[in-house]
Write a protein that holds these residues in place. Sequence first.
Motif, PDB file in Angstrom:
ATOM      1  N   ALA A 110      45.914  20.309  58.459  1.00 37.11           N
ATOM      2  CA  ALA A 110      47.305  20.140  58.029  1.00 37.11           C
ATOM      3  C   ALA A 110      47.553  18.717  57.514  1.00 37.11           C
ATOM      4  O   ALA A 110      48.697  18.312  57.353  1.00 37.11           O
ATOM      5  N   ASP A 111      46.487  17.951  57.286  1.00 35.69           N
ATOM      6  CA  ASP A 111      46.527  16.584  56.759  1.00 35.69           C
ATOM      7  C   ASP A 111      47.206  15.599  57.709  1.00 35.69           C
ATOM      8  O   ASP A 111      47.836  14.643  57.288  1.00 35.69           O
ATOM      9  N   GLU A 112      47.054  15.839  59.035  1.00 32.62           N
ATOM     10  CA  GLU A 112      47.556  14.898  60.027  1.00 32.62           C
ATOM     11  C   GLU A 112      46.452  13.895  60.340  1.00 32.62           C
ATOM     12  O   GLU A 112      45.270  14.239  60.331  1.00 32.62           O
ATOM     13  N   ASP A 113      46.847  12.665  60.660  1.00 35.65           N
ATOM     14  CA  ASP A 113      45.884  11.642  61.045  1.00 35.65           C
ATOM     15  C   ASP A 113      45.323  11.991  62.419  1.00 35.65           C
ATOM     16  O   ASP A 113      46.064  12.116  63.388  1.00 35.65           O
ATOM     17  N   MET A 114      43.998  12.149  62.503  1.00 36.38           N
ATOM     18  CA  MET A 114      43.352  12.512  63.765  1.00 36.38           C
ATOM     19  C   MET A 114      42.581  11.329  64.365  1.00 36.38           C
ATOM     20  O   MET A 114      41.965  11.469  65.403  1.00 36.38           O
ATOM     21  N   GLY A 115      42.578  10.193  63.698  1.00 30.10           N
ATOM     22  CA  GLY A 115      41.872   9.025  64.208  1.00 30.10           C
ATOM     23  C   GLY A 115      40.717   8.670  63.289  1.00 30.10           C
ATOM     24  O   GLY A 115      40.706   8.998  62.103  1.00 30.10           O
ATOM     25  N   ARG A 116      39.719   7.988  63.873  1.00 31.27           N
ATOM     26  CA  ARG A 116      38.553   7.610  63.079  1.00 31.27           C
ATOM     27  C   ARG A 116      37.300   7.772  63.920  1.00 31.27           C
ATOM     28  O   ARG A 116      37.341   7.688  65.150  1.00 31.27           O
ATOM     29  N   ILE A 117      36.182   7.994  63.258  1.00 32.43           N
ATOM     30  CA  ILE A 117      34.908   8.179  63.954  1.00 32.43           C
ATOM     31  C   ILE A 117      34.399   6.806  64.397  1.00 32.43           C
ATOM     32  O   ILE A 117      34.261   5.898  63.581  1.00 32.43           O
ATOM     33  N   VAL A 118      34.124   6.678  65.701  1.00 33.75           N
ATOM     34  CA  VAL A 118      33.649   5.402  66.229  1.00 33.75           C
ATOM     35  C   VAL A 118      32.218   5.484  66.752  1.00 33.75           C
ATOM     36  O   VAL A 118      31.601   4.463  67.012  1.00 33.75           O
ATOM     37  N   ASP A 119      31.690   6.696  66.918  1.00 34.04           N
ATOM     38  CA  ASP A 119      30.316   6.836  67.391  1.00 34.04           C
ATOM     39  C   ASP A 119      29.822   8.234  67.051  1.00 34.04           C
ATOM     40  O   ASP A 119      30.609   9.145  66.793  1.00 34.04           O
ATOM     41  N   VAL A 120      28.503   8.383  67.058  1.00 29.15           N
ATOM     42  CA  VAL A 120      27.870   9.677  66.825  1.00 29.15           C
ATOM     43  C   VAL A 120      26.949   9.941  68.017  1.00 29.15           C
ATOM     44  O   VAL A 120      26.198   9.056  68.432  1.00 29.15           O
ATOM     45  N   ILE A 121      27.026  11.135  68.582  1.00 28.22           N
ATOM     46  CA  ILE A 121      26.227  11.509  69.749  1.00 28.22           C
ATOM     47  C   ILE A 121      25.031  12.331  69.276  1.00 28.22           C
ATOM     48  O   ILE A 121      25.198  13.302  68.534  1.00 28.22           O
ATOM     49  N   VAL A 122      23.829  11.922  69.701  1.00 25.87           N
ATOM     50  CA  VAL A 122      22.618  12.661  69.374  1.00 25.87           C
ATOM     51  C   VAL A 122      21.955  13.118  70.673  1.00 25.87           C
ATOM     52  O   VAL A 122      22.111  12.486  71.718  1.00 25.87           O
TER      53      VAL A 122
END
Length: 174
Positions: free
Chosen positions: A82-94
């Motif tokens: 719905a084009d709402e701000d959900m934040g930003r990616i700060v890390d990736v889990i592997v």
Amino acid sequence: MRTVGRVILSMAIVAGLAVAASRAAEEQPAAQSEPNAPSPVVQPPASTVTVTPKDAAPPPSVTIIGASDAHGVLGRDVRSAADEDMGRIVDVIVDRDGHVRAAVIDFGGFLGVGSRKIVVDWNALRFGKIATKKGSITLELTKAQVAAAPEFKEDTPMVVLGASGSLQPLQAIP
């Protein structure tokens, strides 16, 4: 970005030339001061290890990826459908095999105050065209679903939100 590609290509060429020059130097006999003089025999110390070309590491492979074909994800904004701000990616889990399993999103708050980290299944993210730095990342969850998720804390079991339940749990190592 073309400059980065040229730098990488230049580094690969220089590395290849350096390897070829060192191999050629190893294969050529040492120059003698007099054409008919016997060459002196020098014994290496017992602790010296002689490196032969077969022991040398092979040159690294080089892959060039166009700027419009790939882009980093850390720090990128995430939007809802719905084009709402959900934040930003700060890390990736592997996982232990190096496969990407999830993304940590810094969600909520204002200017970093009051925000919390939420873990979402990598398959719940949709990546738009990455031709510009503003390429879109869309999360297939609503803002209410993400707001209700438990906060991620380092070194504790994590709850991973998934849009379709496609994330399989990791097997414990005995």
